[in-house]
Structure formats: structure tokens, C-alpha cells
Write a protein that holds these residues in place. Structure first.
Motif, mmCIF file in Angstrom:
data_model
loop_
_atom_site.group_PDB
_atom_site.id
_atom_site.type_symbol
_atom_site.label_atom_id
_atom_site.label_comp_id
_atom_site.label_asym_id
_atom_site.label_seq_id
_atom_site.Cartn_x
_atom_site.Cartn_y
_atom_site.Cartn_z
ATOM 1 N N ALA A 34 -37.366 44.519 -21.853
ATOM 2 C CA ALA A 34 -37.134 44.911 -20.467
ATOM 3 C C ALA A 34 -38.306 44.543 -19.565
ATOM 4 O O ALA A 34 -38.109 44.149 -18.411
ATOM 5 C CB ALA A 34 -36.871 46.413 -20.382
ATOM 6 N N HIS A 82 -29.167 47.645 -22.797
ATOM 7 C CA HIS A 82 -29.135 47.025 -21.468
ATOM 8 C C HIS A 82 -27.721 46.559 -21.130
ATOM 9 O O HIS A 82 -27.492 45.371 -20.857
ATOM 10 C CB HIS A 82 -30.108 45.847 -21.418
ATOM 11 N N ASP A 85 -27.050 44.361 -18.112
ATOM 12 C CA ASP A 85 -27.767 43.089 -18.003
ATOM 13 C C ASP A 85 -27.383 42.058 -19.050
ATOM 14 O O ASP A 85 -27.449 40.860 -18.777
ATOM 15 C CB ASP A 85 -29.277 43.333 -18.093
#
Length: 346
Positions: A34, A82, A85
Motif C-alpha cells: 500500500a 485492497h 484497488d
């Protein structure tokens, strides 16, 4: 970043980032993806990321299967951590859907199928855990094939088990990757393959004469098969050890297009500088047959990728051809083969 680059479907066919993620995980820093890789991928406009599982030397025998599955599980956990994403993709349609939703499409790959050992049926197991791109060897020898690092001492092609794995990959819809195969292995694959394939991270021997690069004859054969060669833009000796610039990367792109076709060119930068710096304090090349005395690559991280678009535009590449190189060609192979059953087993 230009609008041309921003709006293109940028496909990176080879980034070993999961090794660095794992390295930091083991040191109590699970946020590395990240904090570092996700911003880098976004800054580079990467919309599709092929994620190879490459095994370090200590895992390439008895620990191969366990290490392979652990890294595959870590990639799946990244997607779970995530979900806004990134997305694990099993078919070309999955990739298209992920990109349309603004997520980075992850495609699992094996760089050297050490985890299979001498059991070809395990390629089906790899397919079940989501692997969709596979090369059979890395630098040395597996039970399936010889890697290019052995070309000076051995020119072994595919073993009987390697041929069985190739045939099963074509049946299952797993994309074959010839990068890292030795000369004889590449020739064996090209003589047997019936579907488009990839050289995920390679270059042209005519531009940089190193064993990991492809001859013009191999480039032409891959192009004729409908395959795509991802240029290893981040590896100085594969590009030009004295001038590993964006301009020299585009020299490889131009040569590939002239020998094969513009439809056979893609990007597979192989961003490993940060891994080597963090883990080893600099480049380590055991078995690579190279002396690490080259200059730093201009295309060192994903955020540098827009420089390639700028260089292609400055040389007069059409917008259509730029989009093909950035990812359109690679997407064609993924849509055609990935998760699409092929010929039945013989």
C-alpha cells in the motif's frame, strides 16, 4: 503523464513485487504494498499487472511447492486487503471488468515452475489456485527444461515432463512464457505451440547480445504465432549496459516491430532494483552469467513508464501503435488464451 498514456490499458507483463512484499511481511511491515507499490503502479498508469512467483535458490528443490503456494496465497490476500484497488483475474473478461471498474487486474504467474517438480499434473493444481501464465525454468535446470543460464554448458530442450506441461497448459488455457528458457527450449516450444504465447520480459539479441534475449528468428516465430514479447525495460544488460535509457528501450521496440510486427511488442520491465537493494544491498547475479557493472536503468520503477510513451511519440509512433505496445497486444493474448480451453490432450 500524457493523456495517451493515461487512457491506454498499460499492461506490465513482469514485476516481481511479491518478493519484496514478502520480505517486508517477514520483518513486521505488512503495509509495504500500500505504501510503495500501489502508488507506483498508479503513477505509471499500470492497469494490468502480471505477478510472477519466482523462487529464491533455497526454495528451488524440496521447498518449491510450499513456497509457490505461500506466495500465491499472499497475492490473493493482497486482493482481499485492497478490494477497491486490485482484483485477481482468471480470464480476459475478468481483466476487462477489473480495468473498467478502475481496479488493477492481477494475473498470477510462475517464473520457473520449480513447484511442479517432476509431477506435470500439478500444473492443473496451479490452474486451480489462479495461475494463468507459466515459464518452465528460471536461470538453471528444472525437471521440465533448461534455463538460458545453461546455454554455455548445456542446450537441453524440454524434457518429456516439460512437453506434457506445455500440452496441458494449452488445453487448460494457461499462457506459456518463453522468457528464461534456453535456446533449445524456446525452439521446442515454438515447434509445438498452437496458441499465442508470451516472452514476458526479454529483449533483442541484435540490440543487446546477452543469453536472455531473443534472436531475430525467435522473434519472427513468436510474432507469426500471434505472440507478444514484453521488453525488459528495467534490466540494463538486456537493454544496453552502458546506456539503459528509455531511448534504448524504444530501440528494442522498433527492432521487434521491424523483425516481427508492431502487434508482437509489449512491456515486461522486470522491476527488481528495489528488491536487490533492500535484500542484498545491490545487484546479485548468481548463475546469470553477467557482471553487475552497468548503469542504472532510466525505467527503474513503474512511475517511469510514461517516459516510454513520450519517447515513442517523439519518434513518430502513431497513437494506435503506442497503445498496442503499452498493453493492447498483451491484452489480445490474454483474451485469446487465458482461461480459454484449447486443444484436447493427445
Amino acid at each position: 503523464m500524457s493523456d495517451l498514456h493515461r487512457n491506454a490499458t498499460v499492461v506490465d507483463l513482469h514485476n516481481d513485487l511479491i518478493l519484496l512484499v514478502d520480505h517486508f511481511d517477514r520483518r513486521g511491515k505488512p503495509g509495504h504494498f500500500a505504501e510503495f507499490w500501489l502508488p507506483q503502479l498508479r503513477a505509471g498508469g499500470v492497469k494490468v499487472q502480471v505477478l510472477p512467483i519466482c523462487l529464491e535458490d533455497q526454495f528451488q528443490s524440496e521447498g518449491g511447492l510450499r513456497r509457490t503456494l505461500l506466495l500465491a496465497e499472499r497475492i490473493h490476500r493482497l486482493a482481499e486487503e485492497h478490494p477497491a484497488d486490485v482484483q485477481i483475474c482468471l480470464t480476459g473478461a475478468d481483466v476487462d471488468a477489473a480495468v473498467a471498474a478502475g481496479r488493477i487486474a492481477f494475473v498470477l504467474a510462475l517464473e520457473g515452475a520449480h513447484g511442479l517438480g517432476q509431477d506435470p499434473e500439478l500444473i492443473r493444481t496451479m490452474g486451480r489456485v489462479g495461475v494463468r501464465v507459466v515459464s518452465l525454468a528460471h536461470l538453471g535446470r528444472t525437471f521440465l527444461a533448461d534455463g538460458s543460464g545453461l546455454d554455455d554448458s548445456s542446450r537441453g530442450g524440454l524434457t518429456p515432463q516439460g512437453i506434457e506441461v506445455l500440452d496441458e497448459m494449452e488445453r487448460l488455457g494457461i499462457v506459456f512464457d518463453v522468457s528464461h528458457l534456453g535456446v533449445a527450449g524456446v525452439d521446442d516450444v515454438l515447434a509445438r505451440a498452437s496458441r499465442p504465447l508470451l516472452a514476458t520480459h526479454s529483449g533483442c539479441r541484435a540490440v543487446a547480445d546477452v543469453h536472455r534475449n531473443l534472436s531475430d528468428q525467435q522473434v519472427k516465430a513468436i510474432s507469426d504465432l500471434g505472440g507478444v514479447i514484453g521488453v525488459a525495460a528495467a534490466i540494463p544488460p538486456f537493454i544496453d549496459p552502458a546506456r539503459p535509457t528509455a531511448a534504448r528501450v524504444v530501440d528494442h521496440i522498433e527492432h521487434l516491430a521491424s523483425v516481427g510486427s508492431i502487434d508482437a511488442v509489449g512491456l515486461g520491465p522486470d522491476f527488481v532494483d528495489d528488491y536487490f537493494d533492500e535484500v542484498f544491498g545491490g545487484w546479485q547475479t548468481p548463475g546469470l552469467g553477467l557482471t553487475p557493472d552497468w548503469e542504472v536503468a532510466e525505467i527503474r520503477r513503474p512511475a517511469d513508464l510514461p517516459k516510454l510513451t513520450d519517447e515513442m511519440v517523439s519518434r513518430g509512433f502513431s497513437d494506435e501503435d503506442v497503445r498496442k505496445v503499452l498493453g493492447g497486444n498483451a491484452m489480445r493474448v490474454l483474451r485469446t488464451v487465458m482461461g480459454v480451453p484449447g486443444r484436447p490432450a493427445e
